[in-house]
Design a protein around this motif. Structure first.
Motif, mmCIF file in Angstrom:
data_model
loop_
_atom_site.group_PDB
_atom_site.id
_atom_site.type_symbol
_atom_site.label_atom_id
_atom_site.label_comp_id
_atom_site.label_asym_id
_atom_site.label_seq_id
_atom_site.Cartn_x
_atom_site.Cartn_y
_atom_site.Cartn_z
ATOM 1 N N THR A 45 0.917 -1.279 -0.235
ATOM 2 C CA THR A 45 0.077 -0.065 -0.100
ATOM 3 C C THR A 45 0.870 1.171 0.032
ATOM 4 N N THR A 49 4.396 5.803 -1.943
ATOM 5 C CA THR A 49 4.223 7.028 -1.270
ATOM 6 C C THR A 49 5.550 7.587 -0.684
ATOM 7 N N SER A 98 -3.040 6.648 5.988
ATOM 8 C CA SER A 98 -3.853 6.661 5.085
ATOM 9 C C SER A 98 -3.762 8.265 4.121
ATOM 10 N N SER A 99 -3.544 9.255 4.754
ATOM 11 C CA SER A 99 -3.299 10.587 3.777
ATOM 12 C C SER A 99 -2.165 10.177 2.893
ATOM 13 N N PHE A 100 -0.817 9.607 3.403
ATOM 14 C CA PHE A 100 0.080 9.570 2.327
ATOM 15 C C PHE A 100 -0.210 8.763 1.188
ATOM 16 N N ALA A 101 -1.092 7.612 1.304
ATOM 17 C CA ALA A 101 -1.510 6.757 0.486
ATOM 18 C C ALA A 101 -2.649 7.205 -0.119
ATOM 19 N N GLN A 102 -3.171 8.181 0.349
ATOM 20 C CA GLN A 102 -4.323 8.857 -0.354
ATOM 21 C C GLN A 102 -5.633 8.138 -0.449
ATOM 22 N N LYS A 103 -5.838 7.301 0.754
ATOM 23 C CA LYS A 103 -6.839 6.463 0.878
ATOM 24 C C LYS A 103 -7.942 7.404 1.668
ATOM 25 N N TRP A 104 -8.461 8.215 1.112
ATOM 26 C CA TRP A 104 -9.488 9.141 1.758
ATOM 27 C C TRP A 104 -10.756 8.532 2.449
ATOM 28 N N VAL A 107 -9.581 7.413 5.814
ATOM 29 C CA VAL A 107 -9.416 8.494 6.516
ATOM 30 C C VAL A 107 -10.656 8.878 7.088
#
Length: 133
Positions: A45, A49, A98-104, A107
């Motif tokens: 994941t 990133t 989750s923000s680094f992975a852009q998994k909004w 988040v």
């Protein structure tokens, strides 16, 4: 703790805490038999990133153990305030990841957990002050 002696607010706080304890305990427990798969999934994941693997890997190994410990302490109602504060810290770390992975979507879910933790902490302190929890 005798249920007939508890008012609805105090009972609700206990049930809320127990529900969170079950949730965290089983989050960690079900990951244990497939810990390597969980860690590999986390590494995958975050591979594209800015988070380096040397940070992701130890955290991925730690998460299930932290979830189990959090769950146990919430279930047995020991060190409750400290456990909730530790859970806040864990969830904020997860929000950052989750923000680094852009998994909004994650988040948002994690923010919901944080909101419920706020309520649990707020009402746990209030009911403990009254010596009824």
């Amino acid at each position: 703790m005798m249920l007939p002696n508890l008012n609805n607010k105090v009972l609700a706080v206990h049930l809320f805490r127990i529900s969170f304890g079950i949730n965290f305990f089983f989050h960690g427990l079900v990951r244990m038999p497939n810990l390597e798969k969980f860690v590999t999934g986390m590494q995958s994941t975050f591979q594209d990133t800015l988070l380096p693997e040397f940070l992701v890997t130890p955290l991925a190994y730690m998460i299930p153990f932290a979830e189990i410990i959090i769950g146990i302490f919430l279930l047995i109602n020991k060190f409750t305030r400290e456990t909730i504060i530790g859970t806040f810290m864990l969830l904020n770390i997860l929000v950052i990841g989750s923000s680094f992975a852009q998994k909004w979507d994650l988040v948002g879910l994690q923010a919901t957990y944080i909101g419920f933790l706020f309520l649990l902490l707020y009402f746990t302190n209030e009911t403990k002050k009254n010596r009824t929890v």
